[in-house]
Motif scaffolding. Structure first.
Motif, PDB file in Angstrom:
ATOM      1  N   ILE A  71       0.841  -1.193   0.000  1.00 36.65           N
ATOM      2  CA  ILE A  71       0.000   0.000   0.000  1.00 36.65           C
ATOM      3  C   ILE A  71       0.883   1.252   0.000  1.00 36.65           C
ATOM      4  N   GLU A  72       1.851   1.290   0.898  1.00 41.95           N
ATOM      5  CA  GLU A  72       2.714   2.471   1.010  1.00 41.95           C
ATOM      6  C   GLU A  72       3.535   2.698  -0.259  1.00 41.95           C
ATOM      7  N   ILE A  73       4.083   1.647  -0.828  1.00 43.09           N
ATOM      8  CA  ILE A  73       4.877   1.790  -2.057  1.00 43.09           C
ATOM      9  C   ILE A  73       3.986   2.223  -3.211  1.00 43.09           C
ATOM     10  N   GLY A  74       2.809   1.644  -3.311  1.00 43.49           N
ATOM     11  CA  GLY A  74       1.882   2.016  -4.376  1.00 43.49           C
ATOM     12  C   GLY A  74       1.457   3.469  -4.300  1.00 43.49           C
ATOM     13  N   LEU A  75       1.171   3.927  -3.092  1.00 47.06           N
ATOM     14  CA  LEU A  75       0.776   5.320  -2.921  1.00 47.06           C
ATOM     15  C   LEU A  75       1.950   6.263  -3.151  1.00 47.06           C
ATOM     16  N   HIS A  76       3.125   5.874  -2.693  1.00 49.80           N
ATOM     17  CA  HIS A  76       4.294   6.736  -2.848  1.00 49.80           C
ATOM     18  C   HIS A  76       4.681   6.925  -4.315  1.00 49.80           C
ATOM     19  N   TYR A  77       4.756   5.824  -5.050  1.00 50.08           N
ATOM     20  CA  TYR A  77       5.187   5.891  -6.448  1.00 50.08           C
ATOM     21  C   TYR A  77       4.025   6.068  -7.426  1.00 50.08           C
ATOM     22  N   ASN A  78       2.802   6.001  -6.919  1.00 45.89           N
ATOM     23  CA  ASN A  78       1.601   6.096  -7.745  1.00 45.89           C
ATOM     24  C   ASN A  78       1.571   5.006  -8.818  1.00 45.89           C
ATOM     25  N   ILE A  79       2.025   3.819  -8.415  1.00 46.00           N
ATOM     26  CA  ILE A  79       2.029   2.645  -9.289  1.00 46.00           C
ATOM     27  C   ILE A  79       1.432   1.491  -8.488  1.00 46.00           C
ATOM     28  N   PRO A  80       0.330   0.907  -8.945  1.00 47.62           N
ATOM     29  CA  PRO A  80      -0.294  -0.164  -8.153  1.00 47.62           C
ATOM     30  C   PRO A  80       0.427  -1.505  -8.257  1.00 47.62           C
ATOM     31  N   TYR A  81       1.263  -1.663  -9.256  1.00 43.01           N
ATOM     32  CA  TYR A  81       1.931  -2.942  -9.484  1.00 43.01           C
ATOM     33  C   TYR A  81       3.152  -3.063  -8.582  1.00 43.01           C
ATOM     34  N   PRO A  82       3.513  -4.287  -8.188  1.00 42.75           N
ATOM     35  CA  PRO A  82       4.706  -4.461  -7.354  1.00 42.75           C
ATOM     36  C   PRO A  82       5.952  -4.000  -8.105  1.00 42.75           C
ATOM     37  N   ARG A  83       6.814  -3.298  -7.401  1.00 45.22           N
ATOM     38  CA  ARG A  83       8.054  -2.836  -8.015  1.00 45.22           C
ATOM     39  C   ARG A  83       9.003  -4.020  -8.151  1.00 45.22           C
ATOM     40  N   PRO A  84       9.563  -4.226  -9.336  1.00 42.45           N
ATOM     41  CA  PRO A  84      10.449  -5.373  -9.536  1.00 42.45           C
ATOM     42  C   PRO A  84      11.804  -5.171  -8.860  1.00 42.45           C
ATOM     43  N   ILE A  85      12.453  -6.275  -8.575  1.00 40.78           N
ATOM     44  CA  ILE A  85      13.820  -6.211  -8.091  1.00 40.78           C
ATOM     45  C   ILE A  85      14.724  -6.538  -9.269  1.00 40.78           C
ATOM     46  N   HIS A  86      15.892  -5.998  -9.257  1.00 40.77           N
ATOM     47  CA  HIS A  86      16.803  -6.174 -10.390  1.00 40.77           C
ATOM     48  C   HIS A  86      18.003  -7.013  -9.966  1.00 40.77           C
ATOM     49  N   LEU A  87      17.825  -8.315 -10.028  1.00 42.72           N
ATOM     50  CA  LEU A  87      18.908  -9.253  -9.774  1.00 42.72           C
ATOM     51  C   LEU A  87      19.090 -10.095 -11.025  1.00 42.72           C
ATOM     52  N   PRO A  88      20.326 -10.365 -11.404  1.00 41.12           N
ATOM     53  CA  PRO A  88      20.515 -11.215 -12.576  1.00 41.12           C
ATOM     54  C   PRO A  88      19.982 -12.613 -12.296  1.00 41.12           C
ATOM     55  N   PRO A  89      19.279 -13.207 -13.261  1.00 40.65           N
ATOM     56  CA  PRO A  89      18.709 -14.545 -13.028  1.00 40.65           C
ATOM     57  C   PRO A  89      19.799 -15.592 -12.882  1.00 40.65           C
ATOM     58  N   MET A  90      19.993 -16.033 -11.646  1.00 37.57           N
ATOM     59  CA  MET A  90      20.969 -17.072 -11.326  1.00 37.57           C
ATOM     60  C   MET A  90      22.350 -16.742 -11.886  1.00 37.57           C
ATOM     61  N   GLY A  91      22.709 -15.498 -11.869  1.00 36.13           N
ATOM     62  CA  GLY A  91      23.979 -15.060 -12.445  1.00 36.13           C
ATOM     63  C   GLY A  91      25.196 -15.572 -11.717  1.00 36.13           C
ATOM     64  N   LEU A  92      25.067 -15.880 -10.437  1.00 41.94           N
ATOM     65  CA  LEU A  92      26.223 -16.292  -9.657  1.00 41.94           C
ATOM     66  C   LEU A  92      26.270 -17.788  -9.398  1.00 41.94           C
ATOM     67  N   ALA A  93      25.269 -18.519  -9.800  1.00 46.62           N
ATOM     68  CA  ALA A  93      25.185 -19.938  -9.464  1.00 46.62           C
ATOM     69  C   ALA A  93      25.738 -20.812 -10.576  1.00 46.62           C
TER      70      ALA A  93
END
Length: 122
Positions: A71-93
């Protein structure tokens, strides 16, 4: 579920619907606003129905914290969708074995609280 927790959960549910009712998209376009309002309502209904039988107090607390964070993130950024995280997909494994399982465990632990249920529903 204790009566206090029940009231807290119902209060969050009502708060989400009040937010959806007043929601205005960042672009200001009517079609986009309607689409985002529908997303907010559908996401809330889906997640609350999915978690309605949860009885573990720790899990209930985690769900409440996730709801408040979204709720707080959506109201702050005015975006209802979850903000993505930017991690490389299994980049270190490595491609197999213990390191892959360890990397998956680390990625799960490092996932922000507001994305815990998003991957389960999507």
């Amino acid at each position: 579920m204790t009566p206090v927790t029940r009231q807290q959960v119902l209060g969050l549910y009502r708060k989400i619907f009040r937010i959806a009712k007043k929601w205005q998209s960042a672009s200001g376009q009517i079609e986009e606003t309607i689409k985002e309002k529908d997303y907010i309502i559908n996401e809330a209904q889906t997640l609350f129905r999915k978690n309605k039988n949860v009885t573990d107090p720790k899990l209930i607390k985690q769900c409440i914290e996730e709801c408040e964070a979204r709720i707080e993130i959506g109201l702050h950024y005015n975006i209802p969708y979850p903000r993505p995280i930017h991690l490389p997909p299994m980049g270190l494994a490595h491609k197999q074995g213990r390191m892959l399982r360890h990397q998956e465990k680390l990625r799960k632990i490092s996932k922000p609280i507001y994305l815990k249920s998003h991957d389960e529903v999507s």
